[in-house]
Write an enzyme that holds these catalytic residues in place. Structure first.
Site, PDB file in Angstrom:
ATOM      1  N   ARG A 185       0.731  -1.251   0.066  1.00 60.03           N
ATOM      2  CA  ARG A 185      -0.133   0.536   0.460  1.00 60.03           C
ATOM      3  C   ARG A 185       1.126   1.426  -0.447  1.00 60.03           C
ATOM      4  NH1 ARG A 185      -2.403   0.697   4.411  1.00 60.03           N
ATOM      5  NH2 ARG A 185      -2.930  -1.763   5.380  1.00 60.03           N
ATOM      6  N   TYR A 241     -22.170  12.629 -12.616  1.00 60.53           N
ATOM      7  CA  TYR A 241     -22.919  12.220 -11.745  1.00 60.53           C
ATOM      8  C   TYR A 241     -22.419  10.663 -10.673  1.00 60.53           C
ATOM      9  CZ  TYR A 241     -24.283   7.595 -12.931  1.00 60.53           C
ATOM     10  OH  TYR A 241     -23.800   5.853 -13.738  1.00 60.53           O
ATOM     11  N   ASP A 244     -11.595  18.327 -14.193  1.00 63.47           N
ATOM     12  CA  ASP A 244     -11.207  17.034 -14.756  1.00 63.47           C
ATOM     13  C   ASP A 244     -11.282  16.688 -16.341  1.00 63.47           C
ATOM     14  OD1 ASP A 244     -12.418  14.325 -15.391  1.00 63.47           O
ATOM     15  OD2 ASP A 244     -14.180  14.231 -13.784  1.00 63.47           O
ATOM     16  N   LYS A 302     -10.585   5.170 -18.624  1.00 62.33           N
ATOM     17  CA  LYS A 302     -11.430   5.146 -19.946  1.00 62.33           C
ATOM     18  C   LYS A 302     -10.583   5.726 -21.621  1.00 62.33           C
ATOM     19  CE  LYS A 302     -15.037   6.365 -17.703  1.00 62.33           C
ATOM     20  NZ  LYS A 302     -16.132   5.482 -17.215  1.00 62.33           N
TER      21      LYS A 302
HETATM   22  N1  PLP Z   1     -14.916  11.456 -13.997  1.00 60.14           N
HETATM   23  C1  PLP Z   1     -15.311  11.235 -14.914  1.00 60.14           C
HETATM   24  C2  PLP Z   1     -15.668  12.525 -16.185  1.00 60.14           C
HETATM   25  C3  PLP Z   1     -16.150  10.284 -15.046  1.00 60.14           C
HETATM   26  O1  PLP Z   1     -16.993   9.904 -16.814  1.00 60.14           O
HETATM   27  C4  PLP Z   1     -15.089   8.779 -14.514  1.00 60.14           C
HETATM   28  C5  PLP Z   1     -16.812   7.636 -15.070  1.00 60.14           C
HETATM   29  O2  PLP Z   1     -17.209   7.166 -15.612  1.00 60.14           O
HETATM   30  C6  PLP Z   1     -15.086   9.457 -13.692  1.00 60.14           C
HETATM   31  C7  PLP Z   1     -14.863  10.547 -13.487  1.00 60.14           C
HETATM   32  C8  PLP Z   1     -14.641   8.110 -12.669  1.00 60.14           C
HETATM   33  O3  PLP Z   1     -13.827   7.492 -12.884  1.00 60.14           O
HETATM   34  P1  PLP Z   1     -13.597   5.813 -12.748  1.00 60.14           P
HETATM   35  O4  PLP Z   1     -15.136   5.186 -13.005  1.00 60.14           O
HETATM   36  O5  PLP Z   1     -12.151   5.368 -12.842  1.00 60.14           O
HETATM   37  O6  PLP Z   1     -14.040   5.205 -11.564  1.00 60.14           O
END
Ligand code: PLP
Length: 383
Positions: free
Chosen positions: A56, A108, A178, A203
């Site tokens: 960890r 969301y 983000d 992604k």
């Molecule tokens: N930020 C965005 C814009 C996302 O579309 C997502 C997931 O769809 C996340 C954060 C969260 O990422 P994770 O699915 O890797 O936890």
């Protein structure tokens, strides 16, 4: 951090473009006999040593990926088990009863985390539109942290990152962007004045829908230290295999993005004149309400994500998605394969989108095959 027997190479040429850095950063130093890629270290424990004892605390694979993401975004990277684990760690930077100003169009999952913390009295949450800097900064008055997405899910709202980051700085707030949809190859928020960049590497960075991983890249080393401590103490650590795969994905990000984005531009153009499509949301399309801002803050392109509203009912839209044979009806985004979904299926998005809004993550298939699939399904259902 563990010391790899092959320390990550730091001799990146400052003249290299981001596309080249994505291929070269985080590789072991070029010494005779060194491997091209960081080795996988699938071990939870280490022979007693003052630097590293337990899984960890660190891992050579994370360190290599962090070196690469840090080089691309120009800051100190900390990787996490997922994008949402990274987002949750960022929320910890807000002081008790502090205030967060959040873009009203936000993934969301992130909104859920912040709303839950607000409901518990841990922080106060204010929402405002990130494409309207004056309104957003009014909501950011007295805030400790402001949070926007470069391109926000699912309406493809483009944040005015330079104005919001500068306004946040004047107000003494930490700014978070983000950049999951933009990736480090379409926007470097730290260069536009932001303090923290969040990536769901699940992604586009991973790019093959086969791993979960998140990262935060920080301007300030103190923020990176605080996030790494949170990661250790809360166990939100990435797996070494996931870090290895994410770094491998990063190597091809530039070519995947270029191809998928070129297809997204073409599909957005064709969909916008399709008889069975009511509206297309794609900032890369001249005439889109976000286009002027996108040209300013995403000058290399708007990426491979678009959404469109079917000229019909929610049921007809579901029928269109069921008829697709190439594009897969599935959630998530950023992989080599094209994915589509009707966002009103999700309670979190139903409040902000109409029943026929489909989000399309364009992959690297041939664009004519993609068009034949989409056009064929729309005409089969709607005539
Ligand atoms: N930020 C965005 C814009 C996302 O579309 C997502 C997931 O769809 C996340 C954060 C969260 O990422 P994770 O699915 O890797 O936890």
């Amino acid at each position: 951090m563990p010391e790899s027997p092959y320390p990550a190479s730091l001799d990146l040429d400052p003249a290299w473009t981001a596309d080249t850095v994505a291929v070269q950063a985080g590789r072991p130093a070029r010494v005779p006999g060194a491997p091209m890629n960081p080795p996988l270290t699938l071990s939870t424990t280490y022979v007693h040593d003052a630097r590293l004892e337990y899984g960890r605390e660190g891992n050579a694979g994370w360190a290599a990926l962090e070196a690469a993401l840090g080089a691309l975004d120009g800051g100190h990277a900390v990787t996490f088990a997922s994008g949402l684990a990274a987002a949750t760690a960022i929320a910890e930077l807000v002081p008790p009863q502090g205030t967060v100003a959040l873009s009203s169009v936000t993934y969301y999952g992130v909104r859920n985390v912040l709303e839950r913390l607000a409901a518990q009295g841990r922080l106060r949450l204010r929402m405002a539109p990130a494409d309207d800097p004056a309104a957003f900064l009014a909501a950011a008055e007295g805030a400790d942290l402001v949070w926007v997405e470069s391109i926000a899910n699912p309406l493809m709202v483009v944040a005015d990152v330079p104005a919001i980051a500068a306004g946040a700085r004047e107000r003494g707030a930490i700014s978070v962007v983000d950049a999951t949809f933009a990736t480090p190859l379409r926007q470097c928020p730290l260069g536009l004045g932001a303090d923290l960049v969040l990536h769901s590497a699940t992604k586009f960075i991973g790019g093959h829908s086969d791993l979960l991983l998140g990262a935060v890249v920080c301007r300030d080393a103190a923020h990176a230290d605080a996030l790494a401590t949170y990661r250790h103490d809360h166990g939100a650590v990435p797996g070494d295999l996931e870090a290895f795969l994410a770094l491998r994905g990063l190597r091809t990000l530039a070519v995947r993005l270029d191809r998928a984005e070129a297809s997204a531009v073409e599909l957005a153009r064709r969909l916008s004149s399709h008889p069975h499509v009511a509206t297309v949301h794609y900032p890369g399309l001249p005439g889109d309400p976000q286009h002027e801002r996108a040209a300013r803050v995403l000058p290399r392109g708007s990426g491979p994500m678009l959404s469109f509203e079917v000229a019909g009912t929610g049921e007809q839209t579901e029928a269109v998605l069921a008829r697709l044979r190439l594009v897969t009806h599935a959630t998530s985004l950023g992989g080599v394969e094209s994915l589509i979904e009707r966002r009103a299926r999700y309670a979190g998005d139903a409040a902000i989108v109409g029943p026929t809004l489909c989000r399309l993550s364009v992959g690297i298939e041939n664009v004519e095959d993609l068009w034949a699939d989409l056009d064929g399904a729309l005409r089969a259902v709607l005539g």
